[in-house]
Design an enzyme around this catalytic site. Structure first.
Site, PDB file in Angstrom:
ATOM      1  CE  LYS A 113      41.809  36.241  48.523  1.00 55.69           C
ATOM      2  NZ  LYS A 113      41.261  37.541  48.072  1.00 55.69           N
ATOM      3  CE  LYS A 195      39.265  31.266  42.528  1.00 54.02           C
ATOM      4  NZ  LYS A 195      39.411  32.687  42.062  1.00 54.02           N
ATOM      5  CE  LYS A 198      45.344  36.537  37.902  1.00 57.77           C
ATOM      6  NZ  LYS A 198      44.832  36.847  39.363  1.00 57.77           N
TER       7      LYS A 198
END
Ligand code: ADP
Ligand code: TRP
Length: 337
Positions: A113, A195, A198
């Site tokens: 992140k 992966k 969203k």
């Protein structure tokens, strides 16, 4: 016999996708029949990466509706919103005292992140796993159905349990990641890059809200190659990912045909036709997604129903959260009257 307690949550950061479904929600739906279940929308967690809250309410409603449309029954489980349970924030504070900065800085999800968003490395992002541990421990849950990406977070939660129990007495059981299959699931993005998630790489993510033509378009563009070079070779991860999806939504004889075609192919003798595989997968995926999408839309159209689900869910969750916080305060000598 007393049922084991289960907890899991999904962040309100956008539309749910097949990774959320096959990694998490599918297990929730099965677990609700056997366990004492708590499922929630992690709207506090979403603030760590999505500080703009103008879409937050819509997003919370959507995740709620998507959970229900996938088969969660609000009468069988406690389905609630994280911010409706302030006991979680209190436990988060206590757990922060046993969360070491060095350990948090090493967490792979934190490092990812920071790389994605270097200008917003806030303290809540660093302590994301502490809040997640509080979510789990507030109900003293032992099984946590999640995808593979959450494994380290569970390990961190177990560390806090050990530290807490050692310092203050035995209050918490150790939670473990759970999946009905033999291992935790990771659905890759359709281009094979990381992966499915969203908010990134939307053209390579299959959402439960996608219209039929989008599903078909995305699958037909999924990454493949010129085929295996020797019979029975190991599949590259992006091909294995297509097979994983095929196994989930297509008939067993269809899966077997493509498995056999792959295993019998070699350089100069390519039997498997990825174009046909993708066409079949797209067709079966449309059959799978359409009823969920339609159900979500119907639920979203009934705001009163959603509000009552959230209210009843919060009331159910509160009972267990209050009992835990009382036990924690007693153990920590924080109870004075
Ligand atoms: P996202 O990463 O898409 O924002 P969340 O972080 O809210 O989703 O994850 C909700 C649940 O879905 C978690 O249990 C997580 O492990 C699971 N999950 C998310 N993406 C995947 C994926 N690509 N494969 C398997 N499980 C996943
Ligand atoms: N961290 C999880 C994710 O990104 C979401 C989450 C928050 C969660 N709290 C949780 C999952 C507690 C399981 C249990 O996917």
């Amino acid at each position: 016999m007393l049922k084991e307690t289960v907890l899991s949550g999904i962040r309100s950061t956008g539309f749910l996708h097949l990774g959320n479904y096959f990694g998490a929600i599918r297990n929730y739906v099965r677990m609700q029949e056997e366990y004492n279940c708590y499922f929630f929308v992690a709207n506090w967690h979403s603030l760590t990466t999505h500080p703009d809250t103008s879409e937050l309410r819509t997003s919370v409603h959507r995740v709620m509706a998507e959970n229900i449309a996938c088969g969660l029954d609000p009468e069988k489980v406690a389905l609630y919103v994280q911010s409706d349970l302030p006991e979680i924030a209190e436990l988060y504070l206590y757990l922060n005292t046993m969360a070491y900065k060095g350990e948090l800085e090493k967490t792979p999800t934190f490092k990812d992140k920071v790389r994605q968003n270097p200008e917003n490395v806030n303290a809540a992002l660093l302590t994301y796993p502490v809040l997640m541990a509080a979510d789990i421990l507030i109900h003293r849950a032992v099984k946590v159905p999640v995808g593979k990406d959450q494994e380290q977070h569970l390990e961190i939660a177990r560390n806090y349990v050990q530290r807490f129990n050692h310092r203050y007495g035995n209050v918490f059981p150790e939670p473990h990641a759970f999946n009905y299959g033999s291992k935790l699931v990771k659905i890759l993005s359709l281009d094979g890059n990381g992966k499915m998630s969203k908010s990134e790489n939307q053209m390579n993510t299959l959402y439960l809200a996608d219209e039929d033509d989008q599903v078909i378009k995305k699958i037909m563009k999924a990454k493949t190659d010129s085929g295996p070079s020797t019979p029975n070779e190991e599949k590259p991860d992006y091909i294995e990912n297509l097979f994983t999806l095929l196994r989930e939504v297509s008939a067993p004889d269809v899966v077997k045909k493509y498995e056999d075609d792959f295993n019998n192919s070699s350089a100069g003798n390519c039997i498997i036709r990825y174009g046909d595989l993708k066409k079949q997968l797209a067709e079966d995926m449309v059959q799978f997604i359409t009823p969920i999408r339609e159900k979500v839309n119907a639920i979203l159209g009934d705001e009163n129903y959603l509000k009552s689900v959230m209210k009843i869910g919060a009331e159910k969750a509160k009972v267990s959260a209050e009992a835990t916080i009382t036990a924690v305060r007693e153990a920590m000598n924080l109870n004075y009257h």
